[in-house]
Design a protein around this motif. Structure first.
Motif, PDB file in Angstrom:
ATOM      1  N   GLN A   1      27.226  39.181  27.046  1.00  0.00           N
ATOM      2  CA  GLN A   1      27.083  39.424  25.600  1.00  0.00           C
ATOM      3  C   GLN A   1      27.114  38.128  24.819  1.00  0.00           C
ATOM      4  O   GLN A   1      26.374  37.948  23.859  1.00  0.00           O
ATOM      5  CB  GLN A   1      28.239  40.293  25.114  1.00  0.00           C
ATOM      6  CG  GLN A   1      28.123  41.734  25.506  1.00  0.00           C
ATOM      7  CD  GLN A   1      28.934  42.581  24.522  1.00  0.00           C
ATOM      8  OE1 GLN A   1      28.831  42.419  23.315  1.00  0.00           O
ATOM      9  NE2 GLN A   1      29.768  43.450  25.067  1.00  0.00           N
TER      10      GLN A   1
ATOM     11  N   GLN B   1      34.449  43.361  33.523  1.00  0.00           N
ATOM     12  CA  GLN B   1      34.323  43.245  32.062  1.00  0.00           C
ATOM     13  C   GLN B   1      34.090  41.793  31.631  1.00  0.00           C
ATOM     14  O   GLN B   1      33.337  41.527  30.685  1.00  0.00           O
ATOM     15  CB  GLN B   1      35.613  43.784  31.415  1.00  0.00           C
ATOM     16  CG  GLN B   1      35.602  43.752  29.906  1.00  0.00           C
ATOM     17  CD  GLN B   1      37.017  43.846  29.334  1.00  0.00           C
ATOM     18  OE1 GLN B   1      37.950  43.264  29.872  1.00  0.00           O
ATOM     19  NE2 GLN B   1      37.156  44.593  28.253  1.00  0.00           N
TER      20      GLN B   1
ATOM     21  N   GLU C   1      30.540  41.065  31.886  1.00  0.00           N
ATOM     22  CA  GLU C   1      29.794  41.736  30.799  1.00  0.00           C
ATOM     23  C   GLU C   1      29.968  40.982  29.481  1.00  0.00           C
ATOM     24  O   GLU C   1      29.014  40.772  28.738  1.00  0.00           O
ATOM     25  CB  GLU C   1      30.304  43.177  30.634  1.00  0.00           C
ATOM     26  CG  GLU C   1      29.997  44.079  31.824  1.00  0.00           C
ATOM     27  CD  GLU C   1      30.957  45.273  31.948  1.00  0.00           C
ATOM     28  OE1 GLU C   1      30.990  45.869  33.033  1.00  0.00           O
ATOM     29  OE2 GLU C   1      31.688  45.574  30.972  1.00  0.00           O
ATOM     30  N   ASN C   2      31.204  40.581  29.204  1.00  0.00           N
ATOM     31  CA  ASN C   2      31.457  39.885  27.936  1.00  0.00           C
ATOM     32  C   ASN C   2      30.744  38.531  27.877  1.00  0.00           C
ATOM     33  O   ASN C   2      30.272  38.114  26.823  1.00  0.00           O
ATOM     34  CB  ASN C   2      32.965  39.715  27.709  1.00  0.00           C
ATOM     35  CG  ASN C   2      33.597  41.015  27.223  1.00  0.00           C
ATOM     36  OD1 ASN C   2      32.894  41.914  26.770  1.00  0.00           O
ATOM     37  ND2 ASN C   2      34.910  41.119  27.317  1.00  0.00           N
TER      38      ASN C   2
ATOM     39  N   VAL D   1      36.210  33.958  26.723  1.00  0.00           N
ATOM     40  CA  VAL D   1      36.361  34.933  27.819  1.00  0.00           C
ATOM     41  C   VAL D   1      37.386  34.319  28.756  1.00  0.00           C
ATOM     42  O   VAL D   1      37.240  33.174  29.192  1.00  0.00           O
ATOM     43  CB  VAL D   1      35.019  35.185  28.543  1.00  0.00           C
ATOM     44  CG1 VAL D   1      35.234  36.019  29.806  1.00  0.00           C
ATOM     45  CG2 VAL D   1      34.041  35.881  27.604  1.00  0.00           C
TER      46      VAL D   1
ATOM     47  N   LYS E   1      34.167  40.586  17.910  1.00  0.00           N
ATOM     48  CA  LYS E   1      34.539  41.737  18.754  1.00  0.00           C
ATOM     49  C   LYS E   1      34.858  41.295  20.177  1.00  0.00           C
ATOM     50  O   LYS E   1      35.847  41.716  20.769  1.00  0.00           O
ATOM     51  CB  LYS E   1      33.380  42.751  18.797  1.00  0.00           C
ATOM     52  CG  LYS E   1      33.340  43.671  17.613  1.00  0.00           C
ATOM     53  CD  LYS E   1      32.351  44.799  17.918  1.00  0.00           C
ATOM     54  CE  LYS E   1      31.699  45.253  16.614  1.00  0.00           C
ATOM     55  NZ  LYS E   1      30.409  45.904  16.824  1.00  0.00           N
ATOM     56  N   VAL E   2      33.981  40.453  20.733  1.00  0.00           N
ATOM     57  CA  VAL E   2      34.198  40.013  22.120  1.00  0.00           C
ATOM     58  C   VAL E   2      35.475  39.175  22.215  1.00  0.00           C
ATOM     59  O   VAL E   2      36.318  39.395  23.091  1.00  0.00           O
ATOM     60  CB  VAL E   2      32.985  39.188  22.638  1.00  0.00           C
ATOM     61  CG1 VAL E   2      33.285  38.566  23.991  1.00  0.00           C
ATOM     62  CG2 VAL E   2      31.744  40.065  22.718  1.00  0.00           C
TER      63      VAL E   2
ATOM     64  N   GLU F   1      29.621  40.290  16.087  1.00  0.00           N
ATOM     65  CA  GLU F   1      29.682  40.597  17.519  1.00  0.00           C
ATOM     66  C   GLU F   1      30.567  39.589  18.262  1.00  0.00           C
ATOM     67  O   GLU F   1      31.292  39.942  19.193  1.00  0.00           O
ATOM     68  CB  GLU F   1      28.269  40.599  18.130  1.00  0.00           C
ATOM     69  CG  GLU F   1      27.397  41.738  17.651  1.00  0.00           C
ATOM     70  CD  GLU F   1      28.009  43.109  17.971  1.00  0.00           C
ATOM     71  OE1 GLU F   1      28.423  43.313  19.120  1.00  0.00           O
ATOM     72  OE2 GLU F   1      28.081  43.951  17.050  1.00  0.00           O
TER      73      GLU F   1
ATOM     74  N   SER G   1      38.772  41.169  21.563  1.00  0.00           N
ATOM     75  CA  SER G   1      38.989  42.097  22.670  1.00  0.00           C
ATOM     76  C   SER G   1      39.461  41.344  23.918  1.00  0.00           C
ATOM     77  O   SER G   1      40.378  41.787  24.621  1.00  0.00           O
ATOM     78  CB  SER G   1      37.694  42.861  22.955  1.00  0.00           C
ATOM     79  OG  SER G   1      37.756  43.427  24.241  1.00  0.00           O
ATOM     80  N   GLU G   2      38.862  40.189  24.170  1.00  0.00           N
ATOM     81  CA  GLU G   2      39.286  39.381  25.325  1.00  0.00           C
ATOM     82  C   GLU G   2      40.761  38.976  25.207  1.00  0.00           C
ATOM     83  O   GLU G   2      41.510  39.038  26.177  1.00  0.00           O
ATOM     84  CB  GLU G   2      38.415  38.123  25.430  1.00  0.00           C
ATOM     85  CG  GLU G   2      37.123  38.334  26.188  1.00  0.00           C
ATOM     86  CD  GLU G   2      37.352  38.497  27.700  1.00  0.00           C
ATOM     87  OE1 GLU G   2      38.235  37.832  28.262  1.00  0.00           O
ATOM     88  OE2 GLU G   2      36.629  39.302  28.303  1.00  0.00           O
TER      89      GLU G   2
END
Ligand code: PMV
Length: 367
Positions: A256, A249, A252-253, A32, A271-272, A268, A275-276
């Motif tokens: 997760q 966000q 949130e990440n 992140v 995905k995180v 999963e 996307s980051e």
């Protein structure tokens, strides 16, 4: 709760004339991303990273007490240090160190009492496009803390490492995540107890065995100087149209990731993380002025990874830092297959075919 003033020392109880210390500190790769900051290197959002193992800076700090006949006001006005890179004087690194010393002086009031020789080298190739500021600032901060520990022998280990991270942060934000291993959080996050905007902390929750020895192969796509520095990039998050949503966000990440690290759910995780990476670059593309740090080969690699993952179901993914290089992340048990894939299909997109194999690591080490 900690505040910055907690790191201003009381009177020292000991003295030392001269000596030297040596520390190695690793680089880290954010999952992140930290992008955007407030005054005094306070992050606009929390971040989390894997500490690396092989990509590191090794810094030796020599110090000797200054005695001079010049009036105190003149001598105390300046820091006194020599800077060596790979054994040779390196004048162009000095302004950055000078600025770092100015920022941390209030927390290390002995800095002007000594002449320092800072002798530093990286294990990764010079101008590989891998930022050495995280490992470099961390290694230097560790050395200064070793000196402070001599002046204040009562110092606890906890304070030693927290303050090292705190100081490193003032040199380069992400450097505060290069003190400890293996997964480090920096920035206050509601569900991560102990997390702080002031320093990095070891991720306090369970980490599934899937993430033990996680691999990071760094593909060197473009080794040139970045067109836009991270400092400018962070600054462009002020008045950025998507900033507030992005900062939310990141929280949130990170939430997760708490459950992903516990369950070991790699689908999963991917995905995180991907996307980051793309969000970080989307922030650059939607700044004003806008810019792009990815290169055509960055996208070629991303597409090849997606195709390979689709075809093989091997849980390999990518992340990016503020540049064109690609970090390929995967669990240790698929190393052989992924390295073969990198050789066969990705090396062609690397500048001079260069890449660096690294993995999750333990943090700074006294040598
Ligand atoms: O530490 P800085 O100011 O160089 O910023 C680093 C920012 C990223 O590498 C893009 C993201 C991160 O969290 O490391």
């Amino acid at each position: 709760m900690f505040t910055a003033t907690d790191f201003i020392p009381k009177k020292y109880t000991s003295t030392i004339e001269n000596g030297n210390f040596e520390w190695s500190a690793p680089s880290n790769i954010a999952l992140v991303k930290y992008w955007g900051k407030k005054d005094n290197q306070i992050p606009a959002n929390p971040s989390v990273s894997f500490t690396l193992s092989n990509c590191k800076t090794i810094t030796k700090l020599g110090f000797s007490k200054r005695y001079t006949s010049a009036p105190l006001s003149e001598t105390t006005a300046i820091f006194s240090f020599d800077l060596l890179f790979e054994g040779k004087p390196k004048e162009d690194f000095k302004p950055k160190i000078q600025k770092f010393l100015e920022r941390i002086e209030i927390y290390l009031p002995f800095l002007k009492d000594y002449h320092f020789t800072i002798d530093t080298q990286n294990t990764f190739p010079h101008s590989s496009g891998i930022a050495s500021s995280a490992s470099g600032m961390s290694a230097l901060a560790m050395n200064f803390m070793s000196l402070e520990k001599v002046l204040n022998p009562e110092m606890s280990d906890e304070y030693f490492f927290q303050k090292a991270s705190f100081l490193a942060r003032l040199g380069s934000g992400s450097a505060c995540r290069s003190v400890k291993g293996n997964v480090v959080v920096w920035g206050k996050q509601a569900n991560i107890e102990g997390s702080s905007d002031l320093f990095g902390v070891e991720f306090p929750h369970t980490i599934h065995d899937n993430f033990k020895k996680y691999q990071d192969t760094i593909l060197l796509v473009d080794k040139g100087e970045k067109q836009v520095s991270s400092t400018v990039g962070h600054d462009l998050m002020h008045n950025h149209p998507y900033a507030e949503r992005r900062f939310a966000q990141a929280h949130e990440n990170l939430d997760q990731l708490i459950s992903i690290f516990e369950s070991g759910n790699l689908e999963e995780f991917i995905k995180v993380v991907e996307s980051e990476a793309l969000t970080l670059h989307a922030m650059m593309m939607t700044s004003m002025p806008y810019y792009i740090l990815m290169k055509p080969n960055t996208l070629q690699i991303i597409n090849a990874i997606w195709k390979f993952r689709n075809e093989t179901q091997i849980p390999v993914c990518f992340t990016l830092d503020a540049g064109a290089n690609v970090h390929v992340l995967y669990p240790e048990n698929v190393s052989e297959k992924v390295l073969q894939f990198i050789q066969d299909e990705l090396v062609v997109f690397c500048q001079n075919g260069q890449y660096i194999c690294d993995q999750i690591g333990d943090g700074a080490i006294a040598l």
